[in-house]
Design an enzyme around this catalytic site. Sequence first.
Site, mmCIF file in Angstrom:
data_model
loop_
_atom_site.group_PDB
_atom_site.id
_atom_site.type_symbol
_atom_site.label_atom_id
_atom_site.label_comp_id
_atom_site.label_asym_id
_atom_site.label_seq_id
_atom_site.Cartn_x
_atom_site.Cartn_y
_atom_site.Cartn_z
ATOM 1 N N LYS A 192 0.872 -1.185 0.000
ATOM 2 C CA LYS A 192 0.000 0.000 0.000
ATOM 3 C C LYS A 192 0.905 1.230 0.000
ATOM 4 O O LYS A 192 1.455 1.609 1.027
ATOM 5 C CB LYS A 192 -0.896 -0.012 1.242
ATOM 6 N N GLU A 267 7.936 1.172 12.027
ATOM 7 C CA GLU A 267 9.044 2.129 11.940
ATOM 8 C C GLU A 267 8.420 3.509 11.981
ATOM 9 O O GLU A 267 7.823 3.947 10.994
ATOM 10 C CB GLU A 267 9.821 1.948 10.626
ATOM 11 N N CYS A 301 12.994 9.991 8.861
ATOM 12 C CA CYS A 301 12.654 9.563 10.221
ATOM 13 C C CYS A 301 13.853 9.657 11.153
ATOM 14 O O CYS A 301 13.722 9.982 12.315
ATOM 15 C CB CYS A 301 12.085 8.151 10.212
#
Length: 496
Positions: A192, A267, A301
């Site tokens: 996705k 994550e 991140c």
Amino acid sequence: MNMEREEAFRRARAWIAQAGDHHIDGKRVAGSGPRIAVVNPATGEQIGSVAGGGAAEVDAAVNAARDCFRSAAWRDMLPATREALLLRLADLVELHAAELAAIETLDNGVPYPMALAMAGKGGPSAIRYNAGWARRLGGEEAAPSVPGRWHAYTVNQPLGVAGLIVPWNAPLAIACNKVSAALAAGCTAVLKPAELAPMTCVRLVELVHEAGFPAGAINLVNGTGPQAGAALAAHRGVDKISFTGSTVTGQGIMRQAADRVTRISLELGGKSPVVVFDDADLARAVPGVGMGIFANSGQVCAAGSRLFLHDAIYDEFLERLAGFAGSLKIGPGEQDGTMIGPLISAAQQAKVADFVAGAEAEGARVVFRSEVPDGPGYFSPLTILDQVHPDMRAVREEIFGPVLCVMRFGAGESLAELIERANDTDYGLSAYGWTSSLERAQVMARDLGAGSVKINGSGMEFALPFGGFGQSGLGRENARMGVLAFTETKAVMIGY
Ligand code: NAI
Ligand code: MG
């Protein structure tokens, strides 16, 4: 060279304009929902569209993945064959690197040279690394102490169907990693992509089929998070969700997973500290710290977003860092010489600006703020703030933009006290230290609360696990652990 680049963008534009469907059971499916615009964040222009999938498409994709997983052809496929198919996929990604990079630049804004490094080096390297594990996931033999004669051993079996939910900040790199880890372990999957930058995921799935993986091994459903993403995370046929994205969305997936105790890897975000001592090699530390927060416009991140600077080098370091930041050319990623592209969306641009305005209102000082190009793109100035307090929102929350918060240490402060300040966060993804002292390096490596600690450098190594402490996530990607995360361990005892 430039002609090659122009050709790559020409082909990327033409491909994007006609792609964007789902890929279910090896076939393109247009789906029924309203399509979602694909936008180039450097211009705000629509360059294509993706299908807006929901529960029906997710159901079809999960069923296709499940059928493939159960098929004799998949079950009996030799690990060496899976490895060979993955190596072919890596070759294809490398072969199409220029086109993939141009697609990524047009869709998420990343400067072309960085996109090319991902598509031509990072992506194929991750796939090849994971490919090698396909043949090396064997379990271990135990020496049981219960009476009798036993053969006791473990096997690491593929979990089944994996749902792979990818964010928009580095879609190709993250998708290469998740797809290859799942396939190496013997899972089949539904991918996705993020609705804000889906296109390289779609192209990757085309290449998965071209590499020779059977229909249904990797399926792709486009759509928004609340529709396609949530339907995937809730589907009864999904055995594992591997998610990269925001902590809030990850928490929702974790709650949903509780119903069926679905396996999850998360994550999530970060607010990673960077500690620079006065004995650091500043010639390396200045660009290292600078790219650690400004690369990909801070939409990383593991970005080093809280800088702790030693008193003795405070002014000099900030001056040099501002000089470095000022040298980074901001512009459309397609343009020659661009080092920093736009943010992903107008909403992200507003969010970043709001964090900075909030910090300024609370007394933060703007040490540096770069010029941004005029025009419709979602550009954000590179910003260095100091005189910040540890309880400001800009210091506590993930901004996901090119904003660095600087704090001072030194004078009478112990290493333990400094580390406590660095660890004062709900997150714990990465931590960075710059020093030439072996003692300080070792203490930071031991005591900084993060899944990854890097001393005198930055960047990612696939042979090491990657993941977070605290609210930065659950589980690890990369390394052997990252592939084993797509398996279930079974203990077997055979009496004789
Ligand atoms: P997000 O976490 O909502 O999006 C990531 C992915 O999750 C996308 O594919 C999205 O479609 C999907 N998703 C969204 N809602 C879902 C749901 N209910 N169920 C299943 N999947 C769902 O991130 P978003 O909203 O695009 O970005 C907001 C903030 O999140 C950013 O400003 C940044 O701080 C953070 N973020 C962090 C990332 C990281 O790598 N740490 C990556 C992307 C965003
Ligand atoms: Mg886009």
